[in-house]
Design an enzyme around this catalytic site. Sequence first.
Site, PDB file in Angstrom:
ATOM      1  N   THR A 172     -13.174   6.049 -40.552  1.00 57.40           N
ATOM      2  CA  THR A 172     -13.377   4.665 -40.972  1.00 57.40           C
ATOM      3  C   THR A 172     -14.504   4.593 -42.002  1.00 57.40           C
ATOM      4  OG1 THR A 172     -12.614   3.741 -38.862  1.00 57.40           O
ATOM      5  CG2 THR A 172     -13.995   2.321 -40.227  1.00 57.40           C
ATOM      6  N   PHE A 174     -17.275   2.308 -43.913  1.00 59.50           N
ATOM      7  CA  PHE A 174     -18.087   1.109 -43.718  1.00 59.50           C
ATOM      8  C   PHE A 174     -18.853   0.796 -44.993  1.00 59.50           C
ATOM      9  CE2 PHE A 174     -17.414   2.817 -39.532  1.00 59.50           C
ATOM     10  CZ  PHE A 174     -17.331   1.716 -38.689  1.00 59.50           C
TER      11      PHE A 174
END
Length: 275
Positions: A172, A174
């Site tokens: 992921t 960010f």
Amino acid sequence: MTNRIAFQGEPGAYSHQACRKARPEMEAMPCRTFEDAIDAVKSGAADLAMLPVENSTYGRVADIHTLLPESGLHIIDEAFVRVHINLLAVPGTTLDQVTHAMSHTVLLGQCKSFLKEHGIHRITGADTAGSAKQVAETGNPATAALAAELAGEIYGLDVLARHIEDNHDNTTRFLIMSPKADSSRRGDTMITSFIFQVRNIPAALYKAMGGFATNGVNMTKLESYMDGSFTATQFYADIEGHPEDAHVKRALDELGYFTSRLKILGVYPAAADRT
């Protein structure tokens, strides 16, 4: 300065893990929603916000793309977190005692092979760390949680199985958001993120993109999303380079001819582990 960085979710969430990785010197501040995390920065309750923008398996986080343009915040950094999924249970539990696993629906879908192999049924929870918290509070050994190891540390759960995700490259990305922009050159490779809306003319997007190709600017991300109109599609883009670089400036100037809106969201160094 509060020395706090806000994130969405319960303590132990993957966003919390991102805060620890990218800003270990700051206090991580949990918030109920993405909007709350943004508002915490705008109100001065936190200095920064850590927001997930995309996942290598499931794509973009749609809510963030909608919130970013009007958030009033600026991207000053990025961070990447490997999404390792772990089976967490109350202390003393053995794997053969677990009949159900609780987590966010996205995580439940990322470890189907392990759950099927062990005959574990899925229970949808509000989020990953929240599921770990609920498992700890309930104290039922038959129900485990799927979450980060950090959640196990925080809620006192045992790790029965580590890294059980089907896709072992799942990551992921960010974005770290600040109320103040920082366009200083602080890395070998700088990333410029911006949104734009093409004019409603034939081949507008094709013409707008031409400037990046002819000026040798590498575009690493281009995504469209609706903004309340069927004729005015917005685009989010990441490019390599700084707006003051001559070739980047030429490309952005050319983009301006074919857009009705162009807004730079941030200029920041590419993370060392950018994938």
